[in-house]
Design a protein around this motif. Structure first.
Motif, PDB file in Angstrom:
ATOM      1  N   ILE A  38       0.831  -1.200   0.000  1.00  0.00           N
ATOM      2  CA  ILE A  38       0.000   0.000   0.000  1.00  0.00           C
ATOM      3  C   ILE A  38       0.863   1.248   0.000  1.00  0.00           C
ATOM      4  CG2 ILE A  38      -1.692   1.320   1.325  1.00  0.00           C
ATOM      5  CD1 ILE A  38      -2.878  -1.271   2.271  1.00  0.00           C
ATOM      6  N   ILE A  39       1.940   1.224   0.774  1.00  0.00           N
ATOM      7  CA  ILE A  39       2.830   2.386   0.844  1.00  0.00           C
ATOM      8  C   ILE A  39       3.381   2.714  -0.531  1.00  0.00           C
ATOM      9  CG2 ILE A  39       5.083   3.163   1.681  1.00  0.00           C
ATOM     10  CD1 ILE A  39       4.411   1.788   4.326  1.00  0.00           C
TER      11      ILE A  39
ATOM     12  N   MET B 251      13.878  11.134  -0.752  1.00  0.00           N
ATOM     13  CA  MET B 251      14.156   9.704  -0.817  1.00  0.00           C
ATOM     14  C   MET B 251      14.994   9.236   0.372  1.00  0.00           C
ATOM     15  SD  MET B 251      12.451   8.655  -3.315  1.00  0.00           S
ATOM     16  CE  MET B 251      13.058   6.968  -3.375  1.00  0.00           C
ATOM     17  N   ALA B 252      15.738  10.154   0.980  1.00  0.00           N
ATOM     18  CA  ALA B 252      16.586   9.796   2.120  1.00  0.00           C
ATOM     19  C   ALA B 252      15.802   9.705   3.429  1.00  0.00           C
ATOM     20  CB  ALA B 252      17.723  10.817   2.268  1.00  0.00           C
ATOM     21  N   LEU B 253      14.557  10.159   3.431  1.00  0.00           N
ATOM     22  CA  LEU B 253      13.753  10.116   4.653  1.00  0.00           C
ATOM     23  C   LEU B 253      13.477   8.677   5.070  1.00  0.00           C
ATOM     24  CD1 LEU B 253      11.120  12.895   3.838  1.00  0.00           C
ATOM     25  CD2 LEU B 253      13.055  13.080   5.418  1.00  0.00           C
ATOM     26  N   ALA B 254      13.610   8.413   6.359  1.00  0.00           N
ATOM     27  CA  ALA B 254      13.330   7.068   6.866  1.00  0.00           C
ATOM     28  C   ALA B 254      11.856   6.716   6.678  1.00  0.00           C
ATOM     29  CB  ALA B 254      13.716   6.968   8.337  1.00  0.00           C
ATOM     30  N   ARG B 255      10.997   7.707   6.836  1.00  0.00           N
ATOM     31  CA  ARG B 255       9.568   7.534   6.587  1.00  0.00           C
ATOM     32  C   ARG B 255       9.136   8.604   5.605  1.00  0.00           C
ATOM     33  NH1 ARG B 255       6.779   4.194   9.890  1.00  0.00           N
ATOM     34  NH2 ARG B 255       4.824   5.328   9.546  1.00  0.00           N
ATOM     35  N   LYS B 256       8.490   8.192   4.551  1.00  0.00           N
ATOM     36  CA  LYS B 256       8.088   9.109   3.493  1.00  0.00           C
ATOM     37  C   LYS B 256       6.909   9.965   3.960  1.00  0.00           C
ATOM     38  CE  LYS B 256      11.316   7.562   0.900  1.00  0.00           C
ATOM     39  NZ  LYS B 256      12.022   6.810   1.958  1.00  0.00           N
ATOM     40  N   PRO B 257       6.667  11.109   3.290  1.00  0.00           N
ATOM     41  CA  PRO B 257       5.647  12.051   3.758  1.00  0.00           C
ATOM     42  C   PRO B 257       4.277  11.446   3.998  1.00  0.00           C
ATOM     43  CG  PRO B 257       6.995  13.084   2.093  1.00  0.00           C
ATOM     44  CD  PRO B 257       7.439  11.649   2.156  1.00  0.00           C
ATOM     45  N   HIS B 258       3.832  10.512   3.166  1.00  0.00           N
ATOM     46  CA  HIS B 258       2.499   9.939   3.339  1.00  0.00           C
ATOM     47  C   HIS B 258       2.427   8.973   4.519  1.00  0.00           C
ATOM     48  CE1 HIS B 258       4.754   7.224   0.686  1.00  0.00           C
ATOM     49  NE2 HIS B 258       4.101   6.254   1.278  1.00  0.00           N
ATOM     50  N   GLN B 259       3.595   8.527   5.006  1.00  0.00           N
ATOM     51  CA  GLN B 259       3.609   7.595   6.133  1.00  0.00           C
ATOM     52  C   GLN B 259       3.474   8.299   7.474  1.00  0.00           C
ATOM     53  OE1 GLN B 259       7.348   5.665   4.435  1.00  0.00           O
ATOM     54  NE2 GLN B 259       6.367   3.926   5.427  1.00  0.00           N
ATOM     55  N   GLY B 260       3.884   9.562   7.545  1.00  0.00           N
ATOM     56  CA  GLY B 260       3.799  10.280   8.800  1.00  0.00           C
ATOM     57  C   GLY B 260       4.823   9.784   9.809  1.00  0.00           C
ATOM     58  N   PRO B 261       4.731  10.261  11.060  1.00  0.00           N
ATOM     59  CA  PRO B 261       5.666   9.833  12.101  1.00  0.00           C
ATOM     60  C   PRO B 261       5.446   8.367  12.446  1.00  0.00           C
ATOM     61  CG  PRO B 261       3.904  11.137  13.058  1.00  0.00           C
ATOM     62  CD  PRO B 261       3.729  11.216  11.567  1.00  0.00           C
ATOM     63  N   PRO B 262       6.457   7.708  12.998  1.00  0.00           N
ATOM     64  CA  PRO B 262       6.296   6.296  13.377  1.00  0.00           C
ATOM     65  C   PRO B 262       5.286   6.144  14.504  1.00  0.00           C
ATOM     66  CG  PRO B 262       8.353   7.171  14.246  1.00  0.00           C
ATOM     67  CD  PRO B 262       7.792   8.226  13.335  1.00  0.00           C
ATOM     68  N   PRO B 263       4.598   5.013  14.561  1.00  0.00           N
ATOM     69  CA  PRO B 263       3.653   4.787  15.664  1.00  0.00           C
ATOM     70  C   PRO B 263       4.381   4.751  16.993  1.00  0.00           C
ATOM     71  CG  PRO B 263       4.025   2.769  14.415  1.00  0.00           C
ATOM     72  CD  PRO B 263       4.674   3.869  13.641  1.00  0.00           C
ATOM     73  N   LYS B 264       3.675   5.098  18.058  1.00  0.00           N
ATOM     74  CA  LYS B 264       4.300   5.142  19.373  1.00  0.00           C
ATOM     75  C   LYS B 264       4.838   3.776  19.782  1.00  0.00           C
ATOM     76  CE  LYS B 264       1.515   9.031  21.010  1.00  0.00           C
ATOM     77  NZ  LYS B 264       0.544   9.520  22.020  1.00  0.00           N
TER      78      LYS B 264
ATOM     79  N   GLU C  87      -9.617   4.183   5.958  1.00  0.00           N
ATOM     80  CA  GLU C  87      -8.936   4.885   7.048  1.00  0.00           C
ATOM     81  C   GLU C  87      -7.469   5.106   6.711  1.00  0.00           C
ATOM     82  OE1 GLU C  87     -11.326   3.392  11.033  1.00  0.00           O
ATOM     83  OE2 GLU C  87      -9.929   2.016  10.045  1.00  0.00           O
ATOM     84  N   PHE C  88      -6.858   4.105   6.075  1.00  0.00           N
ATOM     85  CA  PHE C  88      -5.440   4.219   5.721  1.00  0.00           C
ATOM     86  C   PHE C  88      -5.206   5.357   4.727  1.00  0.00           C
ATOM     87  CE2 PHE C  88      -1.590   3.241   3.397  1.00  0.00           C
ATOM     88  CZ  PHE C  88      -0.710   2.846   4.391  1.00  0.00           C
ATOM     89  N   HIS C  89      -6.044   5.430   3.699  1.00  0.00           N
ATOM     90  CA  HIS C  89      -5.891   6.483   2.695  1.00  0.00           C
ATOM     91  C   HIS C  89      -6.194   7.855   3.287  1.00  0.00           C
ATOM     92  CE1 HIS C  89      -5.040   4.178  -0.955  1.00  0.00           C
ATOM     93  NE2 HIS C  89      -5.833   3.238  -0.449  1.00  0.00           N
ATOM     94  N   LYS C  90      -7.164   7.933   4.175  1.00  0.00           N
ATOM     95  CA  LYS C  90      -7.469   9.205   4.836  1.00  0.00           C
ATOM     96  C   LYS C  90      -6.291   9.671   5.681  1.00  0.00           C
ATOM     97  CE  LYS C  90     -10.968  11.369   7.810  1.00  0.00           C
ATOM     98  NZ  LYS C  90     -10.415  11.618   9.103  1.00  0.00           N
TER      99      LYS C  90
ATOM    100  N   GLU D  24      -3.842  13.047   5.202  1.00  0.00           N
ATOM    101  CA  GLU D  24      -3.587  13.993   6.284  1.00  0.00           C
ATOM    102  C   GLU D  24      -2.081  14.162   6.515  1.00  0.00           C
ATOM    103  OE1 GLU D  24      -5.707  12.352   9.554  1.00  0.00           O
ATOM    104  OE2 GLU D  24      -7.675  13.065   8.863  1.00  0.00           O
ATOM    105  N   ASN D  25      -1.333  13.082   6.433  1.00  0.00           N
ATOM    106  CA  ASN D  25       0.117  13.160   6.615  1.00  0.00           C
ATOM    107  C   ASN D  25       0.766  14.011   5.532  1.00  0.00           C
ATOM    108  OD1 ASN D  25       0.088  11.495   8.893  1.00  0.00           O
ATOM    109  ND2 ASN D  25       0.400   9.636   7.715  1.00  0.00           N
ATOM    110  N   VAL D  26       0.334  13.816   4.284  1.00  0.00           N
ATOM    111  CA  VAL D  26       0.866  14.602   3.173  1.00  0.00           C
ATOM    112  C   VAL D  26       0.517  16.076   3.349  1.00  0.00           C
ATOM    113  CG1 VAL D  26       0.696  15.047   0.692  1.00  0.00           C
ATOM    114  CG2 VAL D  26       0.905  12.698   1.535  1.00  0.00           C
ATOM    115  N   GLN D  27      -0.717  16.348   3.774  1.00  0.00           N
ATOM    116  CA  GLN D  27      -1.155  17.722   3.990  1.00  0.00           C
ATOM    117  C   GLN D  27      -0.245  18.426   5.000  1.00  0.00           C
ATOM    118  OE1 GLN D  27      -4.303  19.049   2.701  1.00  0.00           O
ATOM    119  NE2 GLN D  27      -3.747  21.049   3.489  1.00  0.00           N
TER     120      GLN D  27
END
Length: 221
Positions: free
Chosen positions: A9-10, A109-122, A134-137, A141-144
């Motif tokens: 999906i990512i 491309m060097a980012l550990a998590r790409k913009p659409h992924q957002g911050p890592p889960p706690k 929910e995933f696409h929503k 929001e992360n990209v925004q």
């Protein structure tokens, strides 16, 4: 239902074409009033390209622009009089210009998590499942947030030594600029670093603002 972290999906959410076609229609999800500042400034220059024009021809920034084009706010890059805005707060543009901090493709491309992924889960070990909707929503929001963190609704910027801070259009997020010059009146972007050492590689002026090409990405946190 599926795992929240899905490689398939990512990959599908990463823009498939860089840059996106200029003919691709923008479909705003939420239409809200966008407040405009003084439009009588010196930015009204005939035959000068817009920020959208600069992003279209800047191949090294195609990933950023592909993400931005997924959002209604990207219409502002072409026309500051656009009534489209799908974020909060609704900014008033200083001197009728935007400042864009645009990461290079290499920086994204060097980012550990790409913009659409957002911050890592706690808790990265927690087994979280959400629906495709929910995933696409959440990805939207992360990209925004990521794109908004790279937009400053002020132009032009000044860089008095040693450090100056400007608010981005992402609510609660500001960006610091540190000048290496001792002269407090110096405005040379080549002497400035952003946040934790991000360098400005190039500057291009547009009819509706300015574009700074940077070698890193702004952290939304």
């Amino acid at each position: 239902m599926r795992q929240f972290i899905s490689f398939t999906i990512i990959l599908s959410l990463i823009p498939s074409s860089f840059p996106a076609s200029a003919d691709t229609p923008q479909i705003p999800l939420n239409l809200q009033e966008f407040e405009i500042g003084d439009t009588s400034s010196y930015l009204q220059v005939n035959n000068m390209p817009s920020l959208a024009d600069l992003l279209t021809i800047e191949s090294s920034a195609s990933i950023f622009y592909s993400y931005a084009r997924e959002l209604a706010l990207s219409q502002l890059f072409a026309d500051l009089n656009s009534s489209v805005w799908d974020g909060e707060p609704k900014p008033t543009v200083g001197n009728a210009g935007l400042t864009l901090l645009v990461p290079t493709n290499k920086a994204v491309m060097a980012l550990a998590r790409k913009p659409h992924q957002g911050p890592p889960p706690k808790n990265e070990n927690e087994d979280i499942t959400i629906s495709d909707e929910e995933f696409h929503k959440l990805s939207k929001e992360n990209v925004q947030k990521w794109v908004e963190a790279h937009i400053i609704a002020t132009f032009p910027l000044t860089f008095p030594a040693p450090t100056v801070t400007y608010d981005t259009v992402l609510q609660g997020k500001s960006v610091s600029f540190t000048s290496t010059q001792s002269n407090g009146e110096d405005e040379d972007w080549e002497t400035v670093t952003i946040e934790d050492g991000i360098k400005i590689l190039n500057m291009k002026q547009a009819s509706n603002g300015i574009l700074y090409l940077i070698d890193g990405a702004i952290d939304v946190e």
